[in-house]
Design an enzyme around this catalytic site. Structure first.
Site, mmCIF file in Angstrom:
data_model
loop_
_atom_site.group_PDB
_atom_site.id
_atom_site.type_symbol
_atom_site.label_atom_id
_atom_site.label_comp_id
_atom_site.label_asym_id
_atom_site.label_seq_id
_atom_site.Cartn_x
_atom_site.Cartn_y
_atom_site.Cartn_z
ATOM 1 N N GLY A 241 0.800 -1.210 0.000
ATOM 2 C CA GLY A 241 0.000 0.000 0.000
ATOM 3 C C GLY A 241 0.839 1.268 0.000
ATOM 4 O O GLY A 241 1.942 1.328 -0.545
ATOM 5 N N SER A 242 0.330 2.279 0.647
ATOM 6 C CA SER A 242 0.906 3.626 0.540
ATOM 7 C C SER A 242 2.253 3.787 1.223
ATOM 8 O O SER A 242 2.867 4.865 1.112
ATOM 9 C CB SER A 242 -0.085 4.660 1.087
ATOM 10 N N THR A 243 2.745 2.770 1.925
ATOM 11 C CA THR A 243 4.131 2.869 2.399
ATOM 12 C C THR A 243 5.070 3.054 1.212
ATOM 13 O O THR A 243 6.147 3.645 1.340
ATOM 14 C CB THR A 243 4.553 1.619 3.194
ATOM 15 N N PHE A 244 4.653 2.566 0.020
ATOM 16 C CA PHE A 244 5.488 2.685 -1.177
ATOM 17 C C PHE A 244 5.575 4.121 -1.672
ATOM 18 O O PHE A 244 6.453 4.440 -2.475
ATOM 19 C CB PHE A 244 4.948 1.771 -2.283
ATOM 20 N N LYS A 245 4.680 4.989 -1.207
ATOM 21 C CA LYS A 245 4.767 6.389 -1.633
ATOM 22 C C LYS A 245 6.060 7.035 -1.149
ATOM 23 O O LYS A 245 6.552 7.981 -1.771
ATOM 24 C CB LYS A 245 3.544 7.163 -1.137
#
Length: 524
Positions: A241-245
């Site tokens: 999820g958004s940890t990859f942002k």
């Protein structure tokens, strides 16, 4: 466990007689402070010499009076042969041993053997692994010990009980206990399916603690192969999820595809390849890079990676270690699931915010270290490692100034963004949430999610990284959501609050007005 037959650890000599060999000795396993995690204890195993059995029927009935689980017909047949030796039962209790002694059966005896004992039970089960009945490593560090040196020592005759030095890990038992209990409590609180927690030293790459629940007690080897108890931290590969942002923002800033002062159009959904990318809580305006990060904008992040290009994204994802299987001392690992090349624009955009690519939590943590430690990727290890040793195996993946930006963005997200619930007074925690919808029957589900929070502390001079993942959490109370900010972030806060004093990280006096003002100035 009942065993009928010739012992696997025994062999025939030149005359056809059986030579008895006890289960091999193993070194103690200790944590970084010398606390014992695994050790050998003495236990008795029941054996028979059928050639010396006078009355197989009588011997069978007497043995069955102490061990009702024995297969009487099979035992009777075996005791009626002219075999030299066979085990009847391994690891018997002292009470059972005394009862057999009192029966006085000719041809029945006991052997003292080594049995592995784990004082902490399940506390570090997935790290330590387990051994089989012959005291051979079958999982975790126990297997690593066998394959790296113990089998060779045993073959050379040097593996005596007194000749084996303790095997030291980088793990801190106190930290390990804190992580595991926080995960267990969170699973109960949010009625979750599973949870993972990892703490790493960002200067050495050492894993200071790692837990995956449900787990297993290493003293009960029957639990090791239970698929529901697998090590999700290293074997499981998930959309993070958004940890990859954080990684997408880093590659854009590092490559020059974007600057910290750039803005991106998030006024309306991003249309690409017939799909429309939305924001969960859209601001419906142009967003600066810090705003894209703290508001976790899928649209802004998508536009950022489109500006960088798929070739650049592939290059940085490779630098971060996302495109190959992560190898550590633990034999259990999972290979990432990545779209085939060439990456389409829609694949590139979805990967930018952590969908369409699956990696293990430990891969995510190891890559996350480089975001906050000055831009250096350090391969993770479960063994002690100094900073000097770490630099010999490290590689630069980001410019130092890029890492500085990410540290500020992480801190800003805890002050003003989705990570507020990860805050711990005095420790300047920073981090990024990630809420990933799970795939059910080939489609993303609206009510099943896997949440994560990637954090570091203290963000002015990071020492430790913390990652938690919680699988299918439910709302804590009716009427509220179940996003990462509401469950994964508080889990990180609980872990840091407990482990920071253990690790000698002293709290700082933070002006409650000054730091937010500085952070907001940075955001502008």
């Amino acid at each position: 466990m009942t065993v009928l037959g010739v012992a696997s650890a025994d062999w025939q000599d030149g005359t056809g007689s059986f030579v008895q060999s006890a289960a091999m000795s193993r070194p103690d396993i200790v944590d970084r402070n010398g606390e014992i995690l695994a050790t050998d204890i003495k236990t008795a195993s029941l054996y028979a010499e059928p050639r010396r059995i006078v009355d197989p029927d009588e011997a069978t009935e007497k043995l069955a009076s102490v061990f009702p689980d024995l297969d009487r017909d099979r035992l009777r047949r075996q005791l009626s042969t002219r075999s030299a030796f066979l085990y009847l039962k391994r690891e018997v209790t002292p009470r059972q041993q005394q009862a057999i002694h009192q029966l006085g059966i000719p041809g029945i005896g006991f052997r003292v053997e080594n049995k592995r004992f784990y004082p902490g039970g399940a506390t570090a089960g997935h790290i330590l692994g387990a051994v089989n009945v012959d005291n051979q490593g079958i999982a975790g560090i126990e297997r690593y010990i066998d394959t790296s040196f113990l089998k060779d020592l045993q073959a050379a005759g040097f593996a005596s009980e007194r000749g084996l030095e303790p095997f030291r890990l980088s793990v801190d038992l106190r930290v390990q206990h804190a992580i595991r209990t926080e995960l267990v409590d969170a699973m109960a609180k949010y009625h979750a399916k599973a949870a993972v927690g990892i703490v790493m030293n960002v200067r050495t790459g050492e894993v200071v603690g790692m837990s995956s629940v449900p787990d297993y007690d290493s003293n009960d080897r029957s639990e090791v192969l239970d698929k529901d108890r697998m090590n999700r931290a290293t074997v499981g590969v998930f959309e993070m999820g958004s940890t990859f942002k954080g990684f997408t923002t880093a590659l854009a800033l590092d490559s020059g595809a974007a600057t910290i002062h750039d803005t991106f159009d998030a006024t309306s959904p991003l249309a690409i390849a017939g799909f429309r990318i939305h924001d969960f809580h859209g601001k419906h305006r142009w967003l600066s890079v810090p705003e894209v990060f703290i508001y976790s904008s899928n649209i802004g992040t998508g536009r950022m990676v489109l500006k960088a290009g798929t070739d650049l994204q592939h290059d940085y994802f490779e630098r971060f270690g996302f495109l190959s299987e992560l190898r550590t001392e633990l034999p259990e690992s999972g290979a990432p699931i990545v779209p085939k090349l060439p990456w389409s624009k829609i694949s590139s955009v979805t990967m930018a915010f952590g969908h369409g690519i699956s990696v293990s939590p430990l891969q995510t943590a190891a890559a996350g270290v480089s975001l906050i430690n000055g831009g250096v990727y350090i391969p993770p290890t479960f063994l002690p490692r100094s900073e000097e040793e770490a630099m010999k195996v490290a590689r630069r993946v980001l410019k130092p100034e890029t890492s500085d930006y990410l540290r500020h963005l992480f801190r800003l997200n805890v002050l003003k963004g989705s990570g507020r619930n990860a805050s711990v007074a005095g420790y300047r925690v920073g981090g990024k949430t990630g809420t990933a919808e799970k795939v059910v029957n080939g489609r993303y589900s609206n009510d099943k999610r896997r949440n994560a929070f990637l954090a570091g502390f203290p963000m002015d001079a990071p020492k430790y990284l913390v990652l938690v993942v919680i699988d299918e959490p439910e709302p804590e109370k009716p009427g509220i959501g179940a996003t990462a900010g509401l469950n994964a972030a508080p889990m990180v806060s609980g872990i840091i609050r407990r482990i920071a004093p253990m690790l000698g990280v002293e709290p700082l006096l933070v002006d409650p007005e000054e730091e937010p003002a500085m952070a907001l100035a940075f955001a502008r």
